[in-house]
Design a protein around this motif. Sequence first.
Motif, PDB file in Angstrom:
ATOM      1  N   GLN A 184       0.650  -1.112  -0.088  1.00 38.25           N
ATOM      2  CA  GLN A 184      -0.021   0.035   0.019  1.00 38.25           C
ATOM      3  C   GLN A 184       0.891   1.205   0.028  1.00 38.25           C
ATOM      4  O   GLN A 184       2.021   1.193   0.512  1.00 38.25           O
ATOM      5  N   GLN A 185       0.258   2.404  -0.454  1.00 38.31           N
ATOM      6  CA  GLN A 185       0.960   3.530  -0.595  1.00 38.31           C
ATOM      7  C   GLN A 185       0.124   4.592   0.427  1.00 38.31           C
ATOM      8  O   GLN A 185      -1.159   4.658   0.288  1.00 38.31           O
ATOM      9  N   VAL A 186       0.917   5.431   0.992  1.00 39.73           N
ATOM     10  CA  VAL A 186       0.413   6.522   1.764  1.00 39.73           C
ATOM     11  C   VAL A 186       0.420   7.798   1.213  1.00 39.73           C
ATOM     12  O   VAL A 186       1.495   8.209   1.080  1.00 39.73           O
ATOM     13  N   TYR A 187      -0.710   8.580   1.315  1.00 44.53           N
ATOM     14  CA  TYR A 187      -0.312  10.206   0.997  1.00 44.53           C
ATOM     15  C   TYR A 187      -0.894  10.919   1.816  1.00 44.53           C
ATOM     16  O   TYR A 187      -1.947  10.630   2.726  1.00 44.53           O
ATOM     17  N   ALA A 188      -0.522  12.208   2.065  1.00 41.03           N
ATOM     18  CA  ALA A 188      -1.183  13.188   3.220  1.00 41.03           C
ATOM     19  C   ALA A 188      -0.973  14.501   2.975  1.00 41.03           C
ATOM     20  O   ALA A 188       0.115  14.842   2.299  1.00 41.03           O
ATOM     21  N   THR A 189      -1.647  15.514   3.043  1.00 41.17           N
ATOM     22  CA  THR A 189      -1.603  17.011   2.984  1.00 41.17           C
ATOM     23  C   THR A 189      -1.996  17.552   4.135  1.00 41.17           C
ATOM     24  O   THR A 189      -2.949  16.774   5.046  1.00 41.17           O
ATOM     25  N   ALA A 190      -1.562  18.679   4.446  1.00 41.12           N
ATOM     26  CA  ALA A 190      -2.106  19.496   5.730  1.00 41.12           C
ATOM     27  C   ALA A 190      -2.406  20.622   5.163  1.00 41.12           C
ATOM     28  O   ALA A 190      -1.800  21.237   4.578  1.00 41.12           O
ATOM     29  N   GLU A 191      -3.448  21.292   5.858  1.00 43.13           N
ATOM     30  CA  GLU A 191      -4.039  22.613   5.497  1.00 43.13           C
ATOM     31  C   GLU A 191      -4.026  23.201   6.943  1.00 43.13           C
ATOM     32  O   GLU A 191      -4.881  22.874   7.964  1.00 43.13           O
ATOM     33  N   LEU A 192      -3.545  24.610   6.976  1.00 41.71           N
ATOM     34  CA  LEU A 192      -3.688  25.527   8.035  1.00 41.71           C
ATOM     35  C   LEU A 192      -4.783  26.410   7.766  1.00 41.71           C
ATOM     36  O   LEU A 192      -4.420  27.138   6.630  1.00 41.71           O
ATOM     37  N   GLY A 193      -5.510  26.765   8.568  1.00 46.18           N
ATOM     38  CA  GLY A 193      -6.546  27.670   8.290  1.00 46.18           C
ATOM     39  C   GLY A 193      -6.141  29.169   8.777  1.00 46.18           C
ATOM     40  O   GLY A 193      -5.211  29.333   9.168  1.00 46.18           O
ATOM     41  N   SER A 194      -6.886  30.125   8.068  1.00 49.39           N
ATOM     42  CA  SER A 194      -6.608  31.474   8.369  1.00 49.39           C
ATOM     43  C   SER A 194      -6.587  32.086   9.642  1.00 49.39           C
ATOM     44  O   SER A 194      -7.448  31.553  10.232  1.00 49.39           O
ATOM     45  N   ALA A 195      -5.762  32.953   9.933  1.00 44.40           N
ATOM     46  CA  ALA A 195      -6.031  33.783  11.259  1.00 44.40           C
ATOM     47  C   ALA A 195      -6.977  34.507  11.266  1.00 44.40           C
ATOM     48  O   ALA A 195      -7.374  35.525  10.294  1.00 44.40           O
ATOM     49  N   SER A 196      -7.330  35.146  12.469  1.00 41.95           N
ATOM     50  CA  SER A 196      -8.389  36.082  12.607  1.00 41.95           C
ATOM     51  C   SER A 196      -7.620  37.475  12.184  1.00 41.95           C
ATOM     52  O   SER A 196      -6.291  37.456  12.642  1.00 41.95           O
ATOM     53  N   ALA A 197      -8.360  38.465  11.755  1.00 40.08           N
ATOM     54  CA  ALA A 197      -7.625  39.502  11.519  1.00 40.08           C
ATOM     55  C   ALA A 197      -6.899  40.187  12.709  1.00 40.08           C
ATOM     56  O   ALA A 197      -7.657  40.531  13.775  1.00 40.08           O
ATOM     57  N   GLY A 198      -6.044  40.589  12.526  1.00 33.64           N
ATOM     58  CA  GLY A 198      -4.987  41.409  13.791  1.00 33.64           C
ATOM     59  C   GLY A 198      -4.468  40.614  14.654  1.00 33.64           C
ATOM     60  O   GLY A 198      -3.925  40.957  15.808  1.00 33.64           O
ATOM     61  N   GLY A 199      -4.756  39.174  14.593  1.00 34.33           N
ATOM     62  CA  GLY A 199      -4.081  38.057  15.395  1.00 34.33           C
ATOM     63  C   GLY A 199      -5.060  37.653  16.625  1.00 34.33           C
ATOM     64  O   GLY A 199      -5.842  38.729  16.945  1.00 34.33           O
TER      65      GLY A 199
END
Length: 468
Positions: free
Chosen positions: A273-288
């Motif tokens: 078997q082969q394994v694949y993975a991606t990671a997505e980081l969401g956007s930050a709120s305005a101004g931190g």
Amino acid sequence: MGRRRRAWWRVAVVGAVLGAVAGAPGAPVLAASGAPVQSPSPPSSASLSSSPPSSTTASSYAFVAGAPSVTGTVSTGAAELLEPGTTYRSSLPSEGKVYYRLDLDGTSTVYVAATAVPPADAPVAATEGVRVTVQDADGRACSAPDTATIGAGRSPRPLTAWGARALPSKRSLCRGAGTYYVAVERVLRTESVPGDWDLELAPVLEPRLRQAGPSSAPESWDSATPSPPVSGAVRVRGGGGFGSATALEQGVWRDDVRPGQTLFYKVPVGWGQQVYATAELGSASAGGASGGSGNGLVPGAVNLALYNPVRGLVDDTSISYSGSQRSGALAAVPPVGYDNRYAVSGRVSGMRFAGAYYLVVHLAARVGEEFGDGPLGLTLRVRVKGEAGGGPGYAGESEPAGLFQAGLGGLGSSSGDGVVAGAGDGGASGGGGAGMKAVAFGGIGAGTLVLVVLGVWVVVGRRRAAGV
């Protein structure tokens, strides 16, 4: 009166058994008649979206509970013994090598992974890290030294490097039974910041094959990267270390990650078997979120890494972050195969056995300076391609046992926040079954308990009736 005593005794036994079964994890609920009652459905991803963030504390590492402590020595003469199958706790000084001893036979391959954990507030350089080498009794390396470094994020995080005495070996000096040593050291230490790092050592034994297998790497394999799964995300909580990694299968998974935090997940991958993975980081709120300026760029803000069942690094990727959503994907890796070990590329040679492959995600502490210390949304998309095949045929058992098995039983149970429901999208293979497999396992185990106890009850009842 004798019949009444036997009847009451039988009722008491049945009540006790059913009570035990009802309390077993994953056990079916039984009505008074003994018929199964429909269990409540597991919570949907929508209902889980409001779950609290992972309980893992930022900048911490969850060492294996109850791991015995060993002390690295500056001389091999006093080196303490590491037994394959046992995970150890130790420390790594800021200068010099420390040694540990291995007593090996002449037929097995032994790997040793060392996870070094800098203090959460330690200033670190991008090139600073840890190096591991396995040596014979004459100080000659049995494998190329492996080094893990902090990277562009310049954030204190767990660093894992590995060494091996591999058989069969072209290095004749490392073929025989005898004493070997594991050397661990810091590299390119920040001179102004002395002090020990915590260390976790995981020696593993891989037995020889029953029959000799191929002795060269595969010439070709499907290197095309498939599209990631797109089904609805299921909420999970990542573990704080290799020993508490959260079990995932193919699908889309949603978590929260804080600056300075490292999250651990494990995915069962079978032979072929082969394994694949991606990671997505969401956007930050305005101004931190909590005091950050929100207008900077953090190089190497997110690190996504894939480790094999003995904690050897297969591949990793880093993602810079400027407050907008970002994603990164691991490069395509070959199907799991015993002969991959003969490849020159670490991305190929690391895919040498079936078992739990670890996905490790770190969010740089510097993200908190720019965008606040509140959690950011993390989405993992995992695909496992192909049907699992048979293994190469080992002549013995691994240490720890079951390490090179891809099934749920070979993975062990997560010591994090529980079993995760499957989130497959009906894609290439076996997605979406972790939760149901766990429930089925619990139900089968509970059912077996019922049959065993009721069988004993019947036998005892017949013996009593016969006056035995």
